[in-house]
Design an enzyme around this catalytic site. Structure first.
Site, mmCIF file in Angstrom:
data_model
loop_
_atom_site.group_PDB
_atom_site.id
_atom_site.type_symbol
_atom_site.label_atom_id
_atom_site.label_comp_id
_atom_site.label_asym_id
_atom_site.label_seq_id
_atom_site.Cartn_x
_atom_site.Cartn_y
_atom_site.Cartn_z
ATOM 1 N N GLU A 175 0.829 -1.217 0.000
ATOM 2 C CA GLU A 175 0.000 0.000 0.000
ATOM 3 C C GLU A 175 0.861 1.263 0.000
ATOM 4 O O GLU A 175 0.374 2.357 -0.200
ATOM 5 C CB GLU A 175 -0.984 -0.008 1.177
ATOM 6 C CG GLU A 175 -0.383 -0.023 2.575
ATOM 7 C CD GLU A 175 -0.021 -1.446 3.079
ATOM 8 O OE1 GLU A 175 0.465 -2.258 2.271
ATOM 9 O OE2 GLU A 175 -0.228 -1.700 4.277
ATOM 10 N N CYS A 280 16.376 -6.806 0.517
ATOM 11 C CA CYS A 280 16.505 -8.037 1.309
ATOM 12 C C CYS A 280 17.844 -8.700 1.036
ATOM 13 O O CYS A 280 18.248 -9.594 1.768
ATOM 14 C CB CYS A 280 15.371 -8.991 0.992
ATOM 15 S SG CYS A 280 15.479 -9.645 -0.666
ATOM 16 N N GLU A 383 16.870 -6.695 11.769
ATOM 17 C CA GLU A 383 17.026 -6.264 10.382
ATOM 18 C C GLU A 383 16.757 -4.753 10.381
ATOM 19 O O GLU A 383 15.627 -4.320 10.622
ATOM 20 C CB GLU A 383 16.020 -6.967 9.465
ATOM 21 C CG GLU A 383 16.178 -6.545 8.013
ATOM 22 C CD GLU A 383 15.093 -7.105 7.080
ATOM 23 O OE1 GLU A 383 13.931 -7.217 7.491
ATOM 24 O OE2 GLU A 383 15.432 -7.405 5.916
HETATM 25 P P1 NAD Z 1 5.850 -6.010 5.268
HETATM 26 O O1 NAD Z 1 5.945 -7.372 5.833
HETATM 27 O O2 NAD Z 1 5.529 -4.881 6.174
HETATM 28 O O3 NAD Z 1 4.717 -5.967 4.122
HETATM 29 C C1 NAD Z 1 4.681 -6.902 3.081
HETATM 30 C C2 NAD Z 1 3.237 -7.097 2.649
HETATM 31 O O4 NAD Z 1 2.486 -7.620 3.753
HETATM 32 C C3 NAD Z 1 2.533 -5.814 2.209
HETATM 33 O O5 NAD Z 1 1.762 -6.076 1.079
HETATM 34 C C4 NAD Z 1 1.681 -5.451 3.424
HETATM 35 O O6 NAD Z 1 0.490 -4.787 3.060
HETATM 36 C C5 NAD Z 1 1.365 -6.794 4.048
HETATM 37 N N1 NAD Z 1 1.232 -6.713 5.505
HETATM 38 C C6 NAD Z 1 1.900 -5.876 6.343
HETATM 39 N N2 NAD Z 1 1.515 -6.098 7.613
HETATM 40 C C7 NAD Z 1 0.602 -7.087 7.591
HETATM 41 C C8 NAD Z 1 -0.164 -7.755 8.600
HETATM 42 N N3 NAD Z 1 -0.025 -7.446 9.894
HETATM 43 N N4 NAD Z 1 -1.015 -8.724 8.223
HETATM 44 C C9 NAD Z 1 -1.149 -9.059 6.928
HETATM 45 N N5 NAD Z 1 -0.445 -8.449 5.926
HETATM 46 C C10 NAD Z 1 0.415 -7.482 6.255
HETATM 47 O O7 NAD Z 1 7.214 -5.743 4.471
HETATM 48 P P2 NAD Z 1 7.703 -4.400 3.784
HETATM 49 O O8 NAD Z 1 8.095 -3.435 4.858
HETATM 50 O O9 NAD Z 1 6.760 -3.952 2.748
HETATM 51 O O10 NAD Z 1 9.012 -4.929 3.024
HETATM 52 C C11 NAD Z 1 10.275 -5.023 3.620
HETATM 53 C C12 NAD Z 1 10.570 -6.422 4.103
HETATM 54 O O11 NAD Z 1 10.483 -7.354 3.030
HETATM 55 C C13 NAD Z 1 11.970 -6.586 4.644
HETATM 56 O O12 NAD Z 1 11.922 -7.380 5.808
HETATM 57 C C14 NAD Z 1 12.716 -7.301 3.532
HETATM 58 O O13 NAD Z 1 13.840 -8.040 3.944
HETATM 59 C C15 NAD Z 1 11.645 -8.178 3.005
HETATM 60 N N6 NAD Z 1 11.920 -8.624 1.646
HETATM 61 C C16 NAD Z 1 12.226 -9.939 1.445
HETATM 62 C C17 NAD Z 1 12.520 -10.394 0.177
HETATM 63 C C18 NAD Z 1 12.842 -11.839 -0.074
HETATM 64 O O14 NAD Z 1 12.748 -12.280 -1.223
HETATM 65 N N7 NAD Z 1 13.197 -12.608 0.938
HETATM 66 C C19 NAD Z 1 12.503 -9.497 -0.896
HETATM 67 C C20 NAD Z 1 12.171 -8.157 -0.662
HETATM 68 C C21 NAD Z 1 11.869 -7.743 0.621
#
Ligand code: NAD
Length: 498
Positions: A175, A280, A383
């Site tokens: 979002e 990541c 992290e």
């Molecule tokens: P996030 O976990 O906050 O959000 C990811 C998704 O989950 C979003 O679409 C969000 O709307 C949804 N979300 C958030 N909180 C939620 C909840 N409580 N319940 C259900 N859905 C929820 O992550 P972010 O801040 O958008 O991205 C950064 C993170 O992603 C970092 O930890 C990074 O390391 C990780 N990441 C991992 C990879 C990989 O391939 N391993 C790649 C890119 C990013």
């Protein structure tokens, strides 16, 4: 101010309830509002996707691949526009925005040859007059839930293989950076994807929970932080869905005494601070082996880190990285830096309190470099997801390897060395999914696969490459016996399959 929408049945659809602010992280201003779907809106989009999937799943694989060919061409034609959309909401530099699109495009390119990955298996004469064949069939409707930090690449990693396999997808982008996925959906329509096969539903936890509980959705591909990955994996699996959930990281780079220290320092600066550390696969922990190596490394790193240029993407190629994603993220990073100082780590470059003239309300964080970090400190355990590099000094290769292996995350790691034996031993023994040898960000090419180990991934199979084709299809095996031979004459004309 722009009001964003969902993309449902091939058209822009307004939200009907809650909205969220989308910031320009460089100025701190709200630049758009994005709708947050309710459970009812999500369920409706899924029902329509299920209808559209029937014909799409029955479309032959080559025709589906042709949509990917056209899509790839359109992404190339719109590269600059897509990169700017990424940078506008994420804040990363334009060259980095282009890289974000490019690494997603490369997965689309593999999907152009997708039919070869969808072939089944055949056993001739498995018994008297018995043949066996296995086919790969689409799951039906699947969901993609993606993070803010790669607004083009990760939606493309999800949608391209899922659609090529004949599924319909409901994509819920972050979002915080929703516009790129919406634009990609329009380009897919232009490429020939039938309406309803890709639904982009914007939202937050309510939409995600609706995905996890929707009985039509058969598979969930998630990328984001570890606690959410674990939550989504548990709830999706509990509801009988196939799930692969990729989480956070704490990537270590070991620098051996025989490494080229200049090259290692250059690599650490790019991998640690590029995209403001919001990757990541960023290196967040430097692990020099031996005091001499550590002293030389810090000496090389300090001027490089101090020289980094931080600024808005609109400065073009002039800046090394942009702002972090939100004010809350900036505050969290700076608090973590405080905690490192309080815990006794040596802050050799301090990026706190960074202000940029003309962008005083932007979410910029200056580059920080820590020396003498120990594994018990919060800055080591958490992290940080910001422009902060921690140095943990070690006495030996075995100690450096153990540190890397004891870390709960296992996404990426790297070693800098001139010794092939050490490099080989490291690649063989380390319990991390992606390993770089004199290579700081070892994101595999799109015809391999991407995935971490330990707390960096939950579920089975990696993203993209052959694993994605396995994840997005299920196997059906037929055992067939025919009692007589050909009853009618053969056909002699050369028939096209399409
Ligand atoms: P996030 O976990 O906050 O959000 C990811 C998704 O989950 C979003 O679409 C969000 O709307 C949804 N979300 C958030 N909180 C939620 C909840 N409580 N319940 C259900 N859905 C929820 O992550 P972010 O801040 O958008 O991205 C950064 C993170 O992603 C970092 O930890 C990074 O390391 C990780 N990441 C991992 C990879 C990989 O391939 N391993 C790649 C890119 C990013």
């Amino acid at each position: 101010m722009e009001t964003l929408h969902h993309w449902i049945n091939g058209a822009r659809v307004k939200g009907s309830g809650r909205m969220a602010d989308v910031y320009n992280p460089a100025t701190g201003e709200v630049q758009a509002q994005v709708p947050l779907a309710s459970k009812a809106e999500l369920d409706e989009a899924v029902a329509k996707a299920a209808e559209a999937q029937v014909a799409w799943g029955a479309t032959n694989p080559q025709r589906r691949a042709r949509v990917m060919m056209k899509f790839g061409q359109l992404i190339n034609e719109h590269m600059d526009e897509l990169a700017e959309l990424v940078s506008k909401e994420h804040g990363k530099t334009l060259p980095d925005g282009r890289g974000d699109v490019q690494r997603g495009l490369e997965v689309v390119e593999v999907c152009m040859g997708g039919p070869s990955l969808l072939k089944g298996e055949f056993t001739d004469d498995g018994g008297p007059g018995i043949d066996l064949y296995s086919m790969r069939q689409p799951l039906g409707v699947v969901a993609g839930i993606t993070p803010f930090n790669f607004p083009a690449m990760i939606p493309l990693w999800k949608m391209a293989p899922a659609l090529t396999c004949g599924n319909a997808m409901v994509l819920k982008p972050s979002e915080r950076c929703p516009s790129t996925a919406l634009r990609l959906a329009e380009l897919l329509q232009e490429a020939g994807l039938p309406d309803g096969v890709l639904q982009v539903v914007n939202g937050d936890k309510e939409a995600v929970d609706a995905i996890l509980d929707n009985e039509t959705i058969q598979g969930v591909g998630f990328v984001g932080s570890t606690p959410i990955a674990q939550y989504i994996y548990g709830r999706a699996a509990n509801n009988g869905k196939r799930a692969q959930c990729f989480g956070g990281a704490k990537n270590h780079m070991i620098i051996m005494p025989d490494a080229d220290i200049d090259k290692a320092a250059d690599a650490l600066v790019g991998a640690g601070y590029g995209a403001a550390g919001e990757r990541c696969m960023a290196i967040s922990v430097a692990v020099p082996v031996g005091k001499e190596t550590a002293d030389a490394l810090i000496e090389k790193l300090v001027p490089r880190v101090e020289k980094l240029k931080v600024g808005p993407y609109t400065s073009g190629e002039e800046v090394d990285y942009g702002p972090v994603i939100t004010a809350a993220s900036k505050a969290r990073i700076e608090k973590l830096i405080d905690s490192g100082v309080d815990a006794g780590a040596k802050l050799v470059v301090d990026g706190r309190g960074f202000k940029l003239q003309g962008y005083e309300n932007g979410f910029f964080v200056g580059p920080s470099l820590f020396d003498d970090v120990t594994p018990d400190m919060e800055i080591y355990r958490e992290e940080i997801f910001g422009p902060v590099l921690s140095t943990v000094r070690t006495e030996s290769y075995e100690e450096a390897l153990k540190l890397t292996m004891d870390n709960p995350y296992g996404n990426g790691t790297a070693i800098y060395t001139a010794d092939g034996d050490t490099a080989r031993d490291f690649a063989h023994r380390v319990n991390v999914g992606m390993v770089g040898i004199n290579f700081p960000i070892p994101v595999p090419l799109s015809y391999h696969t991407f995935g971490g180990w330990k707390k960096s991934a939950f579920g089975d199979l990696n993203q993209y490459g052959p694993d994605a084709f396995r994840f997005y299809t299920k196997t059906k095996t037929v055992t067939a016996r025919w009692f007589s031979g050909i009853k009618e004459g053969g056909e002699f004309n050369f028939k096209a399959m399409d």
